[in-house]
Each structure stands twice: as structure tokens, then as C-alpha cells.
Design an enzyme around this catalytic site. Structure first.
Site, PDB file in Angstrom:
ATOM      1  N   ARG A 196       3.106  16.640   5.627  1.00 18.74           N
ATOM      2  CA  ARG A 196       2.434  17.800   5.005  1.00 18.74           C
ATOM      3  C   ARG A 196       3.455  18.768   4.415  1.00 18.74           C
ATOM      4  NH1 ARG A 196      -1.065  14.799   6.221  1.00 18.74           N
ATOM      5  NH2 ARG A 196      -3.164  15.309   6.908  1.00 18.74           N
ATOM      6  N   SER A 243      -7.687  20.638   8.089  1.00 20.45           N
ATOM      7  CA  SER A 243      -6.922  20.959   9.299  1.00 20.45           C
ATOM      8  C   SER A 243      -6.205  22.288   9.087  1.00 20.45           C
ATOM      9  CB  SER A 243      -5.847  19.900   9.551  1.00 20.45           C
ATOM     10  OG  SER A 243      -6.422  18.630   9.714  1.00 20.45           O
ATOM     11  N   GLU A 256      -1.234  25.023   8.331  1.00 19.85           N
ATOM     12  CA  GLU A 256      -1.085  24.176   7.142  1.00 19.85           C
ATOM     13  C   GLU A 256      -1.329  24.973   5.862  1.00 19.85           C
ATOM     14  OE1 GLU A 256      -3.219  20.633   5.842  1.00 19.85           O
ATOM     15  OE2 GLU A 256      -2.604  19.663   7.697  1.00 19.85           O
TER      16      GLU A 256
HETATM   17  N1  EPU Z   1      -9.183  15.753  19.207  1.00 15.90           N
HETATM   18  C1  EPU Z   1      -9.754  16.365  20.300  1.00 15.90           C
HETATM   19  N2  EPU Z   1     -10.526  17.462  20.075  1.00 15.90           N
HETATM   20  C2  EPU Z   1     -10.779  17.959  18.853  1.00 15.90           C
HETATM   21  C3  EPU Z   1     -10.165  17.327  17.734  1.00 15.90           C
HETATM   22  C4  EPU Z   1      -9.369  16.232  17.943  1.00 15.90           C
HETATM   23  O1  EPU Z   1      -9.543  15.961  21.434  1.00 15.90           O
HETATM   24  O2  EPU Z   1     -11.503  18.937  18.738  1.00 15.90           O
HETATM   25  C5  EPU Z   1      -8.405  14.529  19.387  1.00 15.90           C
HETATM   26  C6  EPU Z   1      -9.200  13.323  18.862  1.00 15.90           C
HETATM   27  O3  EPU Z   1     -10.028  12.803  19.847  1.00 15.90           O
HETATM   28  C7  EPU Z   1      -8.144  12.357  18.445  1.00 15.90           C
HETATM   29  C8  EPU Z   1      -6.961  13.251  18.094  1.00 15.90           C
HETATM   30  O4  EPU Z   1      -7.241  14.551  18.587  1.00 15.90           O
HETATM   31  O5  EPU Z   1      -7.770  11.523  19.494  1.00 15.90           O
HETATM   32  C9  EPU Z   1      -6.676  13.247  16.613  1.00 15.90           C
HETATM   33  O6  EPU Z   1      -7.843  13.644  15.880  1.00 15.90           O
HETATM   34  P1  EPU Z   1      -8.164  13.027  14.432  1.00 15.90           P
HETATM   35  O7  EPU Z   1      -8.089  11.562  14.448  1.00 15.90           O
HETATM   36  O8  EPU Z   1      -9.421  13.694  13.968  1.00 15.90           O
HETATM   37  O9  EPU Z   1      -6.964  13.476  13.521  1.00 15.90           O
HETATM   38  P2  EPU Z   1      -6.118  14.824  13.430  1.00 15.90           P
HETATM   39  O10 EPU Z   1      -4.752  14.554  13.925  1.00 15.90           O
HETATM   40  O11 EPU Z   1      -6.863  15.942  14.061  1.00 15.90           O
HETATM   41  C10 EPU Z   1      -5.145  14.300  11.072  1.00 15.90           C
HETATM   42  C11 EPU Z   1      -4.953  15.051   9.791  1.00 15.90           C
HETATM   43  C12 EPU Z   1      -6.241  15.066   8.987  1.00 15.90           C
HETATM   44  C13 EPU Z   1      -6.656  13.641   8.698  1.00 15.90           C
HETATM   45  C14 EPU Z   1      -6.819  12.898  10.020  1.00 15.90           C
HETATM   46  C15 EPU Z   1      -7.095  11.434   9.818  1.00 15.90           C
HETATM   47  C16 EPU Z   1      -3.248  16.723  10.212  1.00 15.90           C
HETATM   48  C17 EPU Z   1      -2.944  18.160  10.475  1.00 15.90           C
HETATM   49  N3  EPU Z   1      -4.536  16.424  10.090  1.00 15.90           N
HETATM   50  O12 EPU Z   1      -6.085  15.033  11.843  1.00 15.90           O
HETATM   51  O13 EPU Z   1      -5.973  15.703   7.758  1.00 15.90           O
HETATM   52  O14 EPU Z   1      -7.860  13.589   7.967  1.00 15.90           O
HETATM   53  O15 EPU Z   1      -5.600  12.994  10.797  1.00 15.90           O
HETATM   54  O16 EPU Z   1      -5.945  10.804   9.340  1.00 15.90           O
HETATM   55  O17 EPU Z   1      -2.327  15.916  10.125  1.00 15.90           O
HETATM   56  C18 EPU Z   1      -5.992  17.837   6.711  1.00 15.90           C
HETATM   57  O18 EPU Z   1      -4.764  17.779   6.703  1.00 15.90           O
HETATM   58  O19 EPU Z   1      -6.612  18.819   6.221  1.00 15.90           O
HETATM   59  C19 EPU Z   1      -6.742  16.776   7.341  1.00 15.90           C
HETATM   60  C20 EPU Z   1      -8.071  16.838   7.516  1.00 15.90           C
END
Ligand code: EPU
Length: 352
Positions: free
Chosen positions: A174, A252, A348
Site C-alpha cells: 500500500r 480498509s 491507509e
Molecule cells: N478479521 C477479524 N475481524 C474483523 C475483520 C477481520 O477477525 O472484523 C480477520 C478475518 O477473519 C481474517 C483476517 O482478519 O482472518 C483478515 O481479514 P480479510 O481477509 O478481510 O483481509 P484484511 O487483511 O482485513 C486486506 C486488505 C483489503 C483486501 C483484503 C483481501 C489491507 C489493509 N486490506 O484486508 O484491502 O480487500 O485483504 O485481500 O491490506 C483496502 O485496502 O481498502 C482493502 C479493502
């Protein structure tokens, strides 16, 4: 005649423009002066107009990565460069080019219609093509840098055109040269007009992300078509991320923090359930959404700023939020995550 041609090169300046429709959080703020930029020449016309040239400038793309806490005094250059085309195509790759003002998701759909997959894991990411390299957007196992060829930009001091390749963009998680100030950075110093993408041929599906693996298990489809992956990614996102057209948000709100193996070991000892991913170089990425959720923030609000019920990493506008409320909520979250885990979350979006 002379006067006419001089007038025709004067950019159309709109005064006191509401930015509410132009930021995905739907926050209220005004641009004192706004100029729509549809070409590199439009940028040069702004720079050749003394009343505009000496003012600071702010480049506005899709507005999906900003938190507006105040009216903008800088001249807002709203990027509306249009167009999509296939530049070249051979047995190794196709190169496609899009204007910075095109919608990102629209580009992803268009590439699939051309029979040129490669961007489908990045479906439904809000925002514009021009913002995609700034953030090095990423989702479901693909980052923009994996598909990037080069971009065109205009220097906002001199009006000269530049073309930058991937090393010059200095992509990170990012992150890119466009987010850094100072002598080595380009933040605020140029306006991206066009971006080119390299889509490998034959296409190789990226299916390793947990949510996609779940879809494979659910459907029994082990060799999905690119359109199938596109549909899955859209369904996954719609199930847990709010549509900015309905609920204001900027995706995010925090980056997933990267910690040393020692820090990770400490945190796991205290919270064995913590979601973490090894990055291959000994460091670990922690799921910021999990950290925020563990601090009890999911579904909570401060004023009109809220934490989305289905994904704690996403802050939302409950309807009439102002930017200050989003920032207050973000600070409160940062403090509680720091208090419990000793980790400082980094936002972000750009706070203005
Ligand atoms: N989780 C929780 N509680 C929550 C949210 C998440 O326990 O309320 C846990 C989930 O269960 C999962 C882990 O956290 O095991 C990761 O969650 P998720 O797969 O939704 O991905 P993320 O790391 O939260 C990142 C990117 C997203 C992207 C997704 C999918 C960043 C900051 N965010 O989210 O990007 O869509 O992976 O690849 O890297 C963005 O940057 O705006 C964005 C949406």
C-alpha cells in the site's frame, strides 16, 4: 482573434465546489477552486495561468482514499482523463492502457470483455485508475505492482511529461513514491494521467487466498475461469465490505501492521488466536481487522463515525459524519490497539 485564443487556453475554474459527491466517505467539504483535468495540456494550462500556478495544488482522483476534515484552499485538480486501449499483445503478455480518470472496476470489467484477464482479483476496489499505483492497491493475492507496466504523469512545477516504470514507482505494501514527500518522494509533485498494465499470456489464475480457496471448496470448481474468479471476488467483497454508494467509507482504514518475529511471538503467547501471515523475510503481517475486533470496536460508533459491523478494519459514515468524527474514532482505535497489543496502526487514507 488573439483574445479569443488566449481565452480558450484559460482553464475553467469552478468556485466553492462541494466535494461531498467526490469522496467515498461522503464527507462535507468545499474546494475553493476546482479545475477538471482531461489531458496533460489541461495541466499545463493551469500552470500557465498565474493566478492558479502560484497556489498549492491538490490532485483528486476517485476520492476513495481521503478523509476531508476541512475545506480545501489548494486548487483541486480533479482528474478526468478518459480512455482505455490495448497497446500491444503477443504470446507473453498484453499491455493495456487506461486514462487516470477511468473507474478502476470499469477497467477490470473491460479487460475481461477483451479476453485479457489478470486484474480479476482486484475487482470492485473503489476509486480511479490514477489512484491505483499511488496506493499499490491489492486484494485476494494480487497487488497492482504484479500487473504494472508504466505510467505517464505531468510534473506540477514544470509541466513536463514523465514516464515512470515499476522501479521508479518504488512500490511497497500500500505504498509508492507518490505517497512520500521530501527530495526522494513525488507526493504532491505530479499528476498521473495514464497507467499501463502488463497482463501475462496465457493468463495464470491466482487462487491461493483463503476466501477464494473457500469458494473452490464450496463450489467444487477447481479450475475457475477468470470470469468465475471475478464473480467470486465481487461476492466476497459484497458480503463483507460496504458499498461506498450506499454507506460512505474508504475501504480498509488501517494498513495491516508488519512486526518482527519476536513481537509476533510475544503477541501469540498472549493471544493465540491472532491472525498472522509470515512474509518470507522473517517478519509477520498481522490482521489489523482482527486486532481492532479483539479490542471490541466492531459495530461501535463515535458520533456519526462507525466501525463496520462485518469488517472492523473499515470505518464508515453512519450518515452525517464530518471528517473530524472519523479522525476521532480512528485515534481512539489506535490508542486501544496500542494499549492492548503495543502496536501502532497506520492509517491507509490521506487525512486532510
Ligand atoms: N478479521 C477479524 N475481524 C474483523 C475483520 C477481520 O477477525 O472484523 C480477520 C478475518 O477473519 C481474517 C483476517 O482478519 O482472518 C483478515 O481479514 P480479510 O481477509 O478481510 O483481509 P484484511 O487483511 O482485513 C486486506 C486488505 C483489503 C483486501 C483484503 C483481501 C489491507 C489493509 N486490506 O484486508 O484491502 O480487500 O485483504 O485481500 O491490506 C483496502 O485496502 O481498502 C482493502 C479493502
Amino acid at each position: 482573434m488573439r483574445e479569443n485564443s488566449a481565452m480558450s487556453v484559460t482553464p475553467a475554474v469552478e468556485n466553492r465546489v462541494s466535494l461531498r459527491p467526490y469522496n467515498s466517505f461522503g464527507l462535507p467539504a468545499l474546494a475553493e477552486r476546482l479545475v477538471r483535468v482531461r489531458s496533460e495540456d489541461d495541466v499545463r494550462r493551469v500552470l500557465a495561468t498565474p493566478a492558479l500556478a502560484r497556489r498549492p495544488k491538490f490532485v483528486l482522483g476517485g476520492g476513495s482514499n481521503i478523509v476531508l476534515t476541512t475545506d480545501l484552499r489548494a486548487v483541486v485538480l480533479k482528474v478526468e482523463v478518459a480512455g482505455k486501449r490495448v497497446v500491444s499483445r503477443d504470446e507473453n503478455a498484453a499491455v493495456v492502457e487506461a486514462g487516470a480518470g477511468e473507474s478502476w472496476h470499469g477497467l477490470v470489467e473491460w479487460t475481461l470483455e477483451q479476453g485479457l484477464p489478470g486484474l480479476e482479483n482486484l475487482a470492485l476496489i473503489p476509486g480511479s485508475v490514477g489512484a491505483s499505483p499511488v496506493q499499490n492497491i491489492g486484494a485476494y493475492g494480487v497487488e497492482l505492482q504484479d500487473r504494472f507496466e508504466s505510467l505517464d504523469a505531468v510534473d506540477l512545477e514544470t509541466g513536463t511529461s514523465l514516464t515512470l516504470d515499476a522501479p521508479a514507482c518504488r512500490f511497497g505494501y500500500r505504498d509508492s513514491v507518490f505517497k512520500h514527500r521530501g527530495p526522494d518522494g513525488l507526493a504532491g509533485r505530479c499528476l498521473i494521467t495514464r497507467v499501463r498494465f502488463r497482463l501475462p499470456q496465457p493468463p495464470r489464475a491466482v487462487l491461493g487466498y483463503l476466501d477464494i480457496e473457500r469458494k473452490i471448496a464450496e463450489t467444487g470448481i477447481t479450475h475457475p475461469t477468470p470470469r468465475q474468479v471475478f464473480d467470486w471476488v465481487c461476492a466476497i467483497r459484497r458480503a463483507k465490505l460496504p458499498d461506498p454508494a450506499v454507506i460512505g467509507n474508504a475501504g480498509s482504514f488501517f494498513k495491516n501492521p508488519v512486526v518482527t518475529p519476536e513481537q509476533c511471538r510475544d503477541i501469540i503467547a498472549r493471544d493465540p488466536a491472532i491472525v498472522h501471515y509470515p512474509l518470507g523475510d522473517g517478519t509477520f503481517k498481522l490482521a489489523a481487522g482482527w486486532l481492532i475486533d479483539a479490542c471490541g470496536w466492531r459495530g461501535k460508533s463515535i458520533g456519526q463515525a462507525g466501525v463496520y459491523e462485518k469488517q472492523a478494519l473499515v470505518l464508515v459514515n453512519r450518515g452525517q459524519a464530518i471528517g473530524g468524527e472519523i479522525v476521532t474514532l480512528a485515534c481512539a482505535i489506535q490508542e486501544s490497539v496500542y494499549g492492548r497489543f503495543g502496536i501502532r496502526l497506520e492509517p491507509e487514507p490521506v487525512l486532510l
